[in-house]
Scaffold this motif. Structure first.
Motif, mmCIF file in Angstrom:
data_model
loop_
_atom_site.group_PDB
_atom_site.id
_atom_site.type_symbol
_atom_site.label_atom_id
_atom_site.label_comp_id
_atom_site.label_asym_id
_atom_site.label_seq_id
_atom_site.Cartn_x
_atom_site.Cartn_y
_atom_site.Cartn_z
ATOM 1 N N ILE A 39 17.990 22.426 -28.218
ATOM 2 C CA ILE A 39 19.115 22.762 -29.103
ATOM 3 C C ILE A 39 19.540 24.223 -28.956
ATOM 4 O O ILE A 39 20.700 24.520 -28.664
ATOM 5 C CB ILE A 39 18.757 22.451 -30.573
ATOM 6 C CG1 ILE A 39 18.472 20.966 -30.744
ATOM 7 C CG2 ILE A 39 19.885 22.886 -31.500
ATOM 8 C CD1 ILE A 39 18.009 20.580 -32.124
ATOM 9 N N MET A 40 18.575 25.151 -29.148
ATOM 10 C CA MET A 40 18.913 26.575 -29.154
ATOM 11 C C MET A 40 19.459 27.043 -27.807
ATOM 12 O O MET A 40 20.493 27.712 -27.735
ATOM 13 C CB MET A 40 17.690 27.398 -29.546
ATOM 14 C CG MET A 40 17.082 27.050 -30.896
ATOM 15 S SD MET A 40 18.129 27.558 -32.274
ATOM 16 C CE MET A 40 17.860 29.304 -32.305
ATOM 17 N N LEU A 49 19.744 21.998 -36.784
ATOM 18 C CA LEU A 49 18.332 22.364 -36.739
ATOM 19 C C LEU A 49 17.518 21.571 -37.765
ATOM 20 O O LEU A 49 16.405 21.118 -37.480
ATOM 21 C CB LEU A 49 18.180 23.870 -36.986
ATOM 22 C CG LEU A 49 18.894 24.799 -35.994
ATOM 23 C CD1 LEU A 49 18.715 26.250 -36.405
ATOM 24 C CD2 LEU A 49 18.364 24.584 -34.577
ATOM 25 N N GLU A 50 18.088 21.415 -38.948
ATOM 26 C CA GLU A 50 17.389 20.654 -39.995
ATOM 27 C C GLU A 50 17.238 19.181 -39.601
ATOM 28 O O GLU A 50 16.181 18.577 -39.823
ATOM 29 C CB GLU A 50 18.152 20.770 -41.306
ATOM 30 C CG GLU A 50 18.117 22.174 -41.904
ATOM 31 C CD GLU A 50 19.020 22.310 -43.121
ATOM 32 O OE1 GLU A 50 19.663 21.301 -43.486
ATOM 33 O OE2 GLU A 50 19.081 23.408 -43.703
ATOM 34 N N ALA A 73 11.084 16.882 -34.334
ATOM 35 C CA ALA A 73 11.069 17.803 -33.191
ATOM 36 C C ALA A 73 10.265 19.055 -33.536
ATOM 37 O O ALA A 73 10.439 19.623 -34.609
ATOM 38 C CB ALA A 73 12.499 18.181 -32.804
ATOM 39 N N ASN A 74 9.398 19.481 -32.630
ATOM 40 C CA ASN A 74 8.632 20.702 -32.867
ATOM 41 C C ASN A 74 9.450 21.924 -32.467
ATOM 42 O O ASN A 74 10.566 21.807 -31.963
ATOM 43 C CB ASN A 74 7.295 20.673 -32.115
ATOM 44 C CG ASN A 74 7.481 20.462 -30.616
ATOM 45 O OD1 ASN A 74 8.491 20.870 -30.029
ATOM 46 N ND2 ASN A 74 6.508 19.811 -29.996
ATOM 47 N N ARG A 75 8.877 23.106 -32.683
ATOM 48 C CA ARG A 75 9.599 24.359 -32.440
ATOM 49 C C ARG A 75 10.017 24.497 -30.971
ATOM 50 O O ARG A 75 11.141 24.891 -30.679
ATOM 51 C CB ARG A 75 8.713 25.536 -32.846
ATOM 52 C CG ARG A 75 9.346 26.904 -32.706
ATOM 53 C CD ARG A 75 10.495 27.094 -33.646
ATOM 54 N NE ARG A 75 10.941 28.486 -33.665
ATOM 55 C CZ ARG A 75 12.067 28.899 -34.249
ATOM 56 N NH1 ARG A 75 12.852 28.022 -34.861
ATOM 57 N NH2 ARG A 75 12.407 30.176 -34.235
ATOM 58 N N THR A 76 9.105 24.143 -30.074
ATOM 59 C CA THR A 76 9.410 24.260 -28.643
ATOM 60 C C THR A 76 10.559 23.339 -28.245
ATOM 61 O O THR A 76 11.466 23.740 -27.497
ATOM 62 C CB THR A 76 8.168 23.922 -27.804
ATOM 63 O OG1 THR A 76 7.088 24.788 -28.177
ATOM 64 C CG2 THR A 76 8.462 24.085 -26.322
#
Length: 293
Positions: A205-206, A188-189, A196-199
């Motif tokens: 990834i998530m 994530l880091e 990369a933005n949150r979306t």
């Protein structure tokens, strides 16, 4: 492995696994086999008399347009319940894994509805839909809430979906939180450093890394939604005008109130087959995504 070691291992297995096997056999295997046998009989609950009649009960099932209609209604109910419950649980879990203050209390609060029995939950939401919401609708001029949702065939369906979803969300949330906990922080880091933005992080990834949790959650929500009976009984009793009778509700009515136990049991077997096919199919398809990711 010598004979003495084999006997020792067998004894250990029977000591720890034996009680569970006996309980599972007594509670699941034997009733399932007995129930399957009864679908080929015309067993009378009152007299306990029965004779073999072959596949006549299954023929009656597929001739029963009411049951087939309620089975289709159940499929629609399961579809929307699974989507709403999983989407809400996913984003709530995502919100409650950021390390903020009060997360544990919020998790407990969201999980609490899962601990409430279906009958109690149904009566609780019946009060909300029949009394609280109409009162608020009249007081503040909210047209959607001015009449009870349980008196309209369309809104009663959504009342049933909302109530079931509300019960499921907390349980699914815990599974999603466990899935998010397994996502490596360094990945994530690295994504954040690369811009990369949150979306994008959630989508790229998530989601791929939490496919196992998604498979489990969808399987659980599908199976539990198909087997809903207590909420249906307490919230709507199949009304209005039998428009919200789920397949399980019809099966109980057919078997125990109409004393057509063989037909009711055959309907239960058909419902079991539908649930098994849908659950195993979705698990297979999502497992392929897990392998590819």
């Amino acid at each position: 492995m010598d004979r003495k070691q084999l006997m020792r291992n067998t004894g250990t297995f029977l000591l720890f696994g034996g009680p569970s096997i006996i309980a599972f056999t007594a509670v699941v295997v034997i009733p399932f086999i007995l129930g399957l046998y009864l679908t080929f009989t015309n067993w009378d609950v009152r007299t306990a008399d029965s004779t073999l009649i072959g596949f006549s009960n299954y023929v009656e099932v597929f001739k029963d347009k009411v049951f087939l209609g309620q089975l289709w209604f159940t499929l629609k109910y399961v579809f929307f319940t699974v989507i709403i419950a999983n989407a809400a649980a996913f984003f709530i879990a995502l919100t409650l894994t950021g390390g903020g203050k009060g997360e544990q209390w919020l998790r407990t609060g969201f999980f609490t509805p899962n601990l409430i029995g279906g009958i109690v939950l149904g009566y609780l939401w019946q009060t909300l839909f029949s009394q609280v919401m109409p009162y608020l609708g009249e007081k503040y001029g909210w047209a959607w809430f001015e009449t009870s949702w349980l008196t309209n065939t369309d809104t009663a369906f959504w009342a049933l979906v909302i109530t079931t979803s509300w019960q499921l969300i907390g349980y699914l949330m815990i599974i999603y939180i466990a899935g998010f906990s397994g996502v490596p922080n360094d990945v994530l880091e690295a994504a954040s450093i690369d811009g990369a933005n949150r979306t994008a992080i959630i989508r790229r990834i998530m989601l791929p890394l939490t496919v196992p949790a998604i498979v489990i959650c969808i399987f659980i929500s599908v199976s539990r939604s198909f087997l809903t009976y207590d909420i249906n009984l307490a919230l709507t009793k199949g009304g209005p005008f039998n428009s919200t009778e789920l397949a399980t509700y019809h099966i109980v009515q057919k078997a125990f109130l109409s004393n057509q136990y063989g037909v009711g049991q055959a309907e239960a077997v058909v419902l079991f087959a539908v649930v098994a096919i849908i659950a195993l199919t979705q698990s297979y398809l999502l497992k392929k995504l897990e392998v590819e990711s």
